[in-house]
Scaffold this active site. Sequence first.
Site, PDB file in Angstrom:
ATOM      1  N   GLU A 279     -42.264  18.433 -14.714  1.00 10.41           N
ATOM      2  CA  GLU A 279     -41.391  19.367 -15.438  1.00 10.41           C
ATOM      3  C   GLU A 279     -42.202  20.304 -16.339  1.00 10.41           C
ATOM      4  O   GLU A 279     -42.021  20.310 -17.554  1.00 10.41           O
ATOM      5  CB  GLU A 279     -40.431  18.580 -16.345  1.00 10.41           C
ATOM      6  CG  GLU A 279     -39.609  17.526 -15.667  1.00 10.41           C
ATOM      7  CD  GLU A 279     -38.882  16.621 -16.674  1.00 10.41           C
ATOM      8  OE1 GLU A 279     -39.204  16.663 -17.878  1.00 10.41           O
ATOM      9  OE2 GLU A 279     -38.003  15.867 -16.234  1.00 10.41           O
ATOM     10  N   ARG A 318     -43.146  30.188 -33.711  1.00  6.76           N
ATOM     11  CA  ARG A 318     -44.179  29.154 -33.555  1.00  6.76           C
ATOM     12  C   ARG A 318     -45.188  29.120 -34.721  1.00  6.76           C
ATOM     13  O   ARG A 318     -45.504  28.030 -35.217  1.00  6.76           O
ATOM     14  CB  ARG A 318     -44.898  29.293 -32.217  1.00  6.76           C
ATOM     15  CG  ARG A 318     -43.944  29.213 -31.011  1.00  6.76           C
ATOM     16  CD  ARG A 318     -44.668  28.987 -29.686  1.00  6.76           C
ATOM     17  NE  ARG A 318     -45.219  27.655 -29.616  1.00  6.76           N
ATOM     18  CZ  ARG A 318     -46.458  27.346 -29.864  1.00  6.76           C
ATOM     19  NH1 ARG A 318     -47.322  28.288 -30.174  1.00  6.76           N
ATOM     20  NH2 ARG A 318     -46.861  26.111 -29.804  1.00  6.76           N
ATOM     21  N   TYR A 322     -44.930  25.565 -36.460  1.00  4.84           N
ATOM     22  CA  TYR A 322     -45.991  24.604 -36.093  1.00  4.84           C
ATOM     23  C   TYR A 322     -47.369  25.043 -36.593  1.00  4.84           C
ATOM     24  O   TYR A 322     -48.384  24.494 -36.168  1.00  4.84           O
ATOM     25  CB  TYR A 322     -46.089  24.450 -34.572  1.00  4.84           C
ATOM     26  CG  TYR A 322     -44.781  24.345 -33.826  1.00  4.84           C
ATOM     27  CD1 TYR A 322     -43.979  23.215 -33.949  1.00  4.84           C
ATOM     28  CD2 TYR A 322     -44.371  25.359 -32.969  1.00  4.84           C
ATOM     29  CE1 TYR A 322     -42.790  23.124 -33.240  1.00  4.84           C
ATOM     30  CE2 TYR A 322     -43.190  25.273 -32.252  1.00  4.84           C
ATOM     31  CZ  TYR A 322     -42.401  24.148 -32.397  1.00  4.84           C
ATOM     32  OH  TYR A 322     -41.231  24.056 -31.694  1.00  4.84           O
ATOM     33  N   CYS A 348     -37.328  37.811 -45.509  1.00  7.52           N
ATOM     34  CA  CYS A 348     -37.483  37.493 -46.924  1.00  7.52           C
ATOM     35  C   CYS A 348     -37.832  36.040 -47.171  1.00  7.52           C
ATOM     36  O   CYS A 348     -37.045  35.302 -47.787  1.00  7.52           O
ATOM     37  CB  CYS A 348     -36.223  37.890 -47.662  1.00  7.52           C
ATOM     38  SG  CYS A 348     -36.065  39.656 -47.613  1.00  7.52           S
ATOM     39  N   TYR A 377     -41.607  29.408 -25.363  1.00  6.21           N
ATOM     40  CA  TYR A 377     -41.047  29.059 -26.662  1.00  6.21           C
ATOM     41  C   TYR A 377     -41.157  30.236 -27.645  1.00  6.21           C
ATOM     42  O   TYR A 377     -41.344  30.045 -28.836  1.00  6.21           O
ATOM     43  CB  TYR A 377     -41.726  27.799 -27.222  1.00  6.21           C
ATOM     44  CG  TYR A 377     -41.684  26.642 -26.243  1.00  6.21           C
ATOM     45  CD1 TYR A 377     -40.476  26.047 -25.924  1.00  6.21           C
ATOM     46  CD2 TYR A 377     -42.840  26.183 -25.603  1.00  6.21           C
ATOM     47  CE1 TYR A 377     -40.421  25.002 -24.994  1.00  6.21           C
ATOM     48  CE2 TYR A 377     -42.788  25.137 -24.682  1.00  6.21           C
ATOM     49  CZ  TYR A 377     -41.570  24.560 -24.393  1.00  6.21           C
ATOM     50  OH  TYR A 377     -41.502  23.533 -23.486  1.00  6.21           O
TER      51      TYR A 377
HETATM   52  N1  LLP Z   1     -39.726  17.848 -20.050  1.00  5.55           N
HETATM   53  C1  LLP Z   1     -39.183  17.419 -21.208  1.00  5.55           C
HETATM   54  C2  LLP Z   1     -38.304  16.248 -21.180  1.00  5.55           C
HETATM   55  C3  LLP Z   1     -39.475  18.071 -22.414  1.00  5.55           C
HETATM   56  O1  LLP Z   1     -38.952  17.619 -23.542  1.00  5.55           O
HETATM   57  C4  LLP Z   1     -40.323  19.206 -22.412  1.00  5.55           C
HETATM   58  C5  LLP Z   1     -40.627  19.915 -23.645  1.00  5.55           C
HETATM   59  C6  LLP Z   1     -40.846  19.634 -21.171  1.00  5.55           C
HETATM   60  C7  LLP Z   1     -40.524  18.937 -20.022  1.00  5.55           C
HETATM   61  C8  LLP Z   1     -41.734  20.841 -21.059  1.00  5.55           C
HETATM   62  O2  LLP Z   1     -42.940  20.661 -21.729  1.00  5.55           O
HETATM   63  P1  LLP Z   1     -44.109  21.748 -21.594  1.00  5.55           P
HETATM   64  O3  LLP Z   1     -44.635  21.694 -20.184  1.00  5.55           O
HETATM   65  O4  LLP Z   1     -43.526  23.077 -21.908  1.00  5.55           O
HETATM   66  O5  LLP Z   1     -45.100  21.306 -22.595  1.00  5.55           O
HETATM   67  N2  LLP Z   1     -41.104  24.489 -29.020  1.00  5.55           N
HETATM   68  C9  LLP Z   1     -42.356  23.773 -28.892  1.00  5.55           C
HETATM   69  C10 LLP Z   1     -42.432  22.966 -27.631  1.00  5.55           C
HETATM   70  C11 LLP Z   1     -41.317  21.954 -27.465  1.00  5.55           C
HETATM   71  C12 LLP Z   1     -41.409  21.162 -26.197  1.00  5.55           C
HETATM   72  C13 LLP Z   1     -40.257  20.251 -26.029  1.00  5.55           C
HETATM   73  N3  LLP Z   1     -40.189  19.555 -24.779  1.00  5.55           N
HETATM   74  C14 LLP Z   1     -43.511  24.766 -29.012  1.00  5.55           C
HETATM   75  O6  LLP Z   1     -43.266  25.957 -29.176  1.00  5.55           O
HETATM   76  O7  LLP Z   1     -44.671  24.354 -28.984  1.00  5.55           O
END
Ligand code: LLP
Length: 419
Positions: A279, A318, A322, A348, A377
């Site tokens: 995923e 972001r 973070y 603000c 994101y």
């Molecule tokens: N599968 C599940 C169950 C997840 O919770 C996530 C991400 C993914 C797949 C995808 O993960 P990726 O390949 O994108 O790392 N907003 C945060 C990232 C939150 C990720 C949440 N879950 C950021 O901007 O770093």
Amino acid sequence: MYQHFDYKSKTLHCDGVSLETLATEVGTPFYAYSLSSILDRASAYVNGLKPIGGKVCYSVKANSNLTILKELFAIGCGADIVSGGELYRVLLAGGDDVPIIFSGVGKTKEEIDAAIDARVTCFNIESVDELDLIASRASLRNAVAPIAIRVNPNIDAKTHPYISTGLYDNKFGVPAKETLQLYKRAKDIPSIKVSGLACHIGSQLTTAQPFAESWNFLLETVRQLGEMAISIDHLDIGGGLGINYGDGKPCQLSIAEFCDNVCNATKSLANQDITVMCEPGRSIVGEAGTLVTKVIRTKLNGSKHFTVVDGAMNDLIRPSLYQSHHPILPVREKDNEQIPTDVVGPICESGDFFAKDRKLAKAEAGDLLALMAAGAYGASMASRYNSRPIVAEVLCKDSVWKQIRKRESYRDLVALESF
Ligand code: LLP
């Protein structure tokens, strides 16, 4: 430089399209994405998992623009969704016949009903309560719901605490020691079909080791399920592969290397008829996108220098959320002296920044800056805070561009409100 971004005649281009031209055409701020980059990366996953017949379910939350979803479905990706809204998007983008995995700790009965009706490939279950709710909703609809249990292996993904998901301290998954018991329960429910096993330990993982640890754990769980005569048809290894944010900690694995590792680690599943699924989100769209913003003015508070731009934390949260680093490039290359500056938006609060004490070529009002590696994101986490309309999005490929989301107007901002 990120793939499919380069300077031509001193102007930064995205997939052959001048970002200066785009700023004139659609105004600022705006997101621009390289479709070539997105497709290269998604194909690297699709092809990399071919030797084991693996499937790629793109994580819609990373960037949920309909056009991007449509392009990814066209090259063989499925979808990983976490809400009714994401399901709606996937179906609208033509994803009704692609594999859809429904993850998330808070699925409501309305979302579950919609997903049963859409015949999603699998519900990734994260609690006993959720299993029982899905079972009763499926039974009411005379359906059988396919499920996988998302196990929480208590493995440290060594990433930012907000995006670590595989520790007992995190809200996700079912604790390892309760998993087998839950499978036993699921197996005996007539409206449930035990279909898979799932795990996702976090996002922006930059080394191979935590992945390997979680795969070993999953393979051991598959073996234990076999001993209990519970068979599954797929193993969902989650997403999480990191990208290069220019912070000195780039991901040490390419997508191809990651897929080779998956193929090697899961060889033993080949003769058990178990399909491997993953995923990925960030690693497909992250490096393919930029947020282009215009300098409104510069100012000094004492000796502290600020570059105030028209983009803000509501457009790309972001850095504020973070403390993440995004490289900032001038859209038009300049030979100005480099000075340390805080790149800040008009919102603000002091948390509204894109960079702190970043050494950049001194910018002036009207200059364009590109915040790189913002394809994941970025737009999908945008808000309207400070009554700022959601920005435009543009998709570029081979020097041709199209707008894939209009900039919202002030009218759009208030369209659903009433007195
Ligand atoms: N599968 C599940 C169950 C997840 O919770 C996530 C991400 C993914 C797949 C995808 O993960 P990726 O390949 O994108 O790392 N907003 C945060 C990232 C939150 C990720 C949440 N879950 C950021 O901007 O770093």
